[in-house]
Design an enzyme around this catalytic site. Sequence first.
Site, PDB file in Angstrom:
ATOM      1  N   SER A 109      18.109 -37.530  53.657  1.00 22.70           N
ATOM      2  CA  SER A 109      18.249 -38.563  52.633  1.00 22.70           C
ATOM      3  C   SER A 109      16.942 -38.724  51.837  1.00 22.70           C
ATOM      4  CB  SER A 109      18.696 -39.878  53.272  1.00 22.70           C
ATOM      5  OG  SER A 109      19.078 -40.807  52.298  1.00 22.70           O
TER       6      SER A 109
ATOM      7  N   HIS B 204      25.077 -43.237  50.987  1.00 17.58           N
ATOM      8  CA  HIS B 204      25.867 -42.000  51.021  1.00 17.58           C
ATOM      9  C   HIS B 204      27.361 -42.275  51.147  1.00 17.58           C
ATOM     10  CE1 HIS B 204      22.107 -39.883  51.077  1.00 17.58           C
ATOM     11  NE2 HIS B 204      21.720 -40.641  52.100  1.00 17.58           N
TER      12      HIS B 204
END
Length: 287
Positions: free
Chosen positions: A87, A194
Amino acid sequence: MKAYLFPGQGSQFVGMGEKLYKKSTLAKKMFHLADELLGFKITSIMFNGTDDILKQTINAQLSIYICSVIETKLYENFNPDMVAGLSIGEFSALTAINVFSFEDGLYLVNQRASLMQKICEKTKGNMIVIIGLKDKIIENICKNEIGIVVLSNYIAPNHSVISGELNSVKRVCSILKKIGAKKIIRIPVYGAFHSPIMKSAEEKLKNIIMKVNFNPPVCPIYQNFIGKSIIDSNEIKKNIIKQMGAPVKWKQSIKNMIIDGASKFIEIGPGKSLEKIAKIIFKDCNK
């Protein structure tokens, strides 16, 4: 072949980076530069803040990025064959392999985190680690839920993360526990990263990222969005934009690193959880 891994949000802790600051003139200079460029003392939040303040999206992402990049600069013989970042860690990885500068990376992380923070403030979201169930089972349960909840991070075999609206996540967790989930652990973040909840920020992030020059990487990066090796700077740019609202293909990335010859995984940044996960995936690949 050496693969370097860079951690994501959730790895932050109060006091992070302080040892680097005290032991290195270069580190001290970079920490001060970060404070100056941001216009506030992120170092004070990192070194002396509270858990609640540090885990706010803007503070957590900036702190992890700054610590990871500075640690890379101090790392002896940093000569990667391949890299991956989880991420926000993907931005750390891209800085480490010279795709963009520390300053440009700090700007991008600040902008990205600000966009995500605004969404977090509007939407009550959550992220939960699920251990002990196969991905397909979790995916099917999420699909049958009325609200927004998705499998957002493919971490390792029988080890995943779901993200979504608070109540939807609670209902899905209740079902997963009943059907055999061994562990259900809340990640210390404020938001459903996400997941489709973050999609609204993608276009804004695209406009920001497209203005920054991306250089060719010094080695391949295995990106979250695709889970495969990328060396083309234009493709890297596209994937880093799409990453925000899409599932993280971490397990796939590590597997492809192993297939491509990675035999040693080294984590740079706060925490060592990614090294442990890589070992689990390595053993699974060699069964």
